[in-house]
Design an enzyme around this catalytic site. Structure first.
Site, PDB file in Angstrom:
ATOM      1  N   GLU A 291      37.666  46.919  45.651  1.00 33.26           N
ATOM      2  CA  GLU A 291      36.734  46.729  44.542  1.00 33.26           C
ATOM      3  C   GLU A 291      35.495  46.026  45.064  1.00 33.26           C
ATOM      4  OE1 GLU A 291      38.290  44.805  41.100  1.00 33.26           O
ATOM      5  OE2 GLU A 291      40.022  46.151  40.920  1.00 33.26           O
TER       6      GLU A 291
ATOM      7  N   GLU B  68      46.106  42.966  42.078  1.00 31.33           N
ATOM      8  CA  GLU B  68      45.684  41.560  42.186  1.00 31.33           C
ATOM      9  C   GLU B  68      46.830  40.588  41.888  1.00 31.33           C
ATOM     10  OE1 GLU B  68      40.954  41.829  41.167  1.00 31.33           O
ATOM     11  OE2 GLU B  68      42.311  41.779  39.448  1.00 31.33           O
TER      12      GLU B  68
END
Length: 657
Positions: free
Chosen positions: A294, A220
């Site tokens: 995710e 991320e």
């Protein structure tokens, strides 16, 4: 003629036998090649290799690995769809690793994803630990044995609601440290860590006969993006140490375009499937398979908030919608587990909020590994999509209710100090990370007691230098608390003469996400003022509560019978007696205020009466037949008993919006 004809028949028979063998192999391992399979693209793309039954013949010719071709993945040249789930080995007792993997297979998953927490594997600079519950090689090999491929997410930053996003706190000893950048002090530490980590990872890659089919580059980074050269550095750090499998990145929608790195497949993270979200991937990379790295099956909890839940039907319907687009998916989390010890992370947006001990996450399996309605709904969905029978779900382990446990003895923290702890002396307050402890790597977790002498009362002001919460005492008398919101207290005047002013500061967990990672030093991070004069000449006691300290605590003199009413800070102890084979249980601390629980030396984590979490998970493998010692460090108001119950209480629920 006859002998020649016999040879011809034998040759034909050999060819026929070979064709039969090849047909059986194709039927078992490559069914999408067989002409008898109807609708091969829809079904065969979801079939996985059965890792547990691959033979050396089946391992022969492993050269291609996981590849991308237009809108689909290929594994060894065959169409492949990733049906993954996240399980973190460091959040699950080792004895339960295989159980969770078998449940993944029974749900219809073919791939396991896991983070690798740097701050556990290198607690002290240059000293690496890959043993016991941190045995990464054993965990990945067990996944292979149980028919699961692996996507490895080695960081160095992992987020994961884990202290400092998995980065070791000793990095913050450097006052100029710039985490997650190409700052020399950071990259030198990452290089040393990756040198050791990749010795384990590289031999377990697919092309070397292992289960790892892909490796994620950082995590991320698009939401951080402080250094345009950083992602290339991490990518090359992996490649230069022998990573040869497919590389991936992982970001939410807003961070996608900032977290890219050439040569890595971009994947996306989300919970709600907004219109056009998956198509947005086409704007950052053309003609590539889509993957949700995710898909958030639930959410995590903070102290003082609700226990978040995510509707099971909405979750399954979203998963079905994702699959209909042809995308691959990873369920984050399939099984959350527990933030044992002091390892929980925290958020810092409008205000600081630390995460609870439980990482139940309202995931597909509960914190203790039990099935939820999400499991059975997903199993039904995946079974229909795959078109093959799934393994039967393993039996769940029963939970025990051992009843009331009396905490019959206590010892005040003030009595422990002279017996077990040698203070540091410093003119100025020193933050935890810069204490001269643990071979000069500082104190990563726990509490620190700052003690100085004052000669009167007045106005105490922290200038917001307390991280994260301090109890204030004059001698042994409690005065109040200081934190992010309360930065001043009135210190009462006393009799003439000096008095001890004591600040017991708790590190409640470092922020794991966002732009404030470089500011996560704990303890007193600057001066504290009494009547506008900075306090000086401190004695500083480290209360990390490591195993050696807890063991020494058993033998210290001064333990007394617990009175009807007692106010901490103090340690309390009792004993749980178990006659039969120990089972999982949950400890309910009704009547206690705030602290930490240890069972047979294992730190179960924090409790706090503000909730939402009301019970702590105690795994059966950490118990033994006979006596089990329970020690509680209570900061303030203590009860007399705790309850062992067979059902967890995670607090009042609130549905995720």
């Amino acid at each position: 003629m006859w002998p020649c004809g016999g040879r011809r028949q034998r040759r034909l028979g050999g060819v026929a036998l070979l064709l039969v063998v090849l047909w059986l192999l194709l039927r078992r391992y490559y069914p999408c090649l067989l002409p008898v399979v109807s609708e091969p693209c829809e079904n065969a793309v979801l079939l996985r290799f059965n890792w547990s039954e691959l033979t050396p013949l089946g391992l022969w010719g492993r050269t291609l690995g996981l590849q991308t071709e237009h809108s689909q993945f290929l594994l060894e040249g065959m169409p492949f769809r990733i049906l993954g789930g996240s399980v973190h080995y460091f959040r699950v007792p080792r004895e339960y690793w295989e159980d969770r993997m078998l449940k993944m297979r029974a749900c219809g998953l073919n791939t396991l994803t896991t983070y690798v927490p740097w701050n556990l594997h290198e607690k002290e600079r240059g000293k690496f630990d890959f043993s016991n519950n941190l045995d990464l090689r054993a965990f990945l090999s067990l996944a292979a044995k149980n028919g699961l491929w692996v996507i490895l997410r080695p960081g160095p930053y992992i987020c994961s609601e884990w202290d400092l996003g998995g980065l070791p706190s000793w990095l913050l000893q450097d006052p100029e440290m710039q985490l997650r950048t190409t700052y020399k002090g950071f990259t030198e530490a990452v290089d040393a860590y990756f040198d050791r980590l990749m010795r384990i990872v590289v031999p377990l890659q697919y092309k070397k006969g292992g289960p790892i089919i892909a490796v994620q580059v950082e995590n991320e980074y698009g939401s951080y993006a402080k250094d345009p050269n950083y992602m290339t550095y991490v990518k090359m750090a992996l490649l230069n140490r022998g990573i040869v499998e497919l590389l991936m990145t992982s970001d939410n929608k807003n961070g996608l375009s900032f977290g890219l790195v050439e040569g890595a497949l971009a994947t996306v993270n989300f919970q709600k499937l907004e219109p056009g979200l998956l198509k947005y991937l086409d704007t950052v990379q053309k003609d590539q398979p889509k993957m949700v790295m995710e898909y958030w099956t639930g959410w995590f909890d903070n102290w003082g908030g609700p226990h978040y839940v995510f509707d099971a039907d909405e979750m399954v319907n979203t998963v079905a919608s994702i699959l209909k687009t042809g995308a691959s998916i990873n369920l984050y989390m399939f099984h959350g587990g527990t933030n044992f010890g002091f390892m929980n992370g925290a958020l810092e947006a409008d205000e600081y909020k630390s995460d609870v001990t439980s990482y139940d996450y309202d995931a597909v399996l509960t914190e203790a590994g039990d099935y939820t309605s999400k499991f059975f709904k997903l199993r039904q969905l995946f079974s229909m999509v795959i078109g093959q029978p799934l393994p039967l779900p393993p039996m769940i382990e029963s939970k025990a209710s051992y009843g009331a446990i009396l905490l019959h003895q206590y010892i005040s923290l003030w009595d422990v100090l002279p017996a077990l702890l040698q203070p540091m002396k410093s003119e100025f307050p020193v933050n935890m990370e810069n204490l001269h402890l643990n071979d000069s790597i500082g104190q990563p977790y726990g509490y620190v007691l700052y003690e100085t002498v004052i000669f009167g009362g007045g106005h105490l002001h922290t200038r917001d230098h307390v991280r994260d919460r301090a109890q204030v005492f004059v001698n042994t008398v409690y005065v109040g608390e200081l934190d992010y919101n309360t930065v001043e207290l009135s210190i009462p005047e006393g009799q003439q003469g000096f008095r001890q002013l004591r600040l017991l500061v708790e590190n409640r967990g470092r922020v794991n996400y966002g732009l404030a990672l470089n500011e996560q030093r704990k303890g007193l991070i600057g001066d504290v003022f009494l009547n506008k004069t900075p306090l000086r000449n401190f004695k500083i006691y480290s209360l990390e509560m490591k195993p050696a300290f807890m063991k020494s605590l058993q033998h210290v003199s001064g333990w007394s019978t617990v009175p009807d009413y007692f106010v901490g800070p103090a340690f309390f102890r009792g004993r749980l007696w178990i006659e039969q084979q120990p089972q999982d249980t949950f400890l309910k601390l009704q009547g206690w205020e705030k602290g930490v629980v240890f069972v047979n030396g294992q730190n179960l984590g924090r409790y706090w009466k503000i909730g939402p979490q009301e019970t702590l998970y105690l795994p059966g493998p950490w118990l033994r037949r006979g006596g089990n010692e329970i020690v509680i460090f209570e900061e303030r108001t203590a009860g007399r008993i705790i309850q062992s119950v067979d059902i967890p209480y995670l607090g009042r629920t609130q549905y995720v919006d």
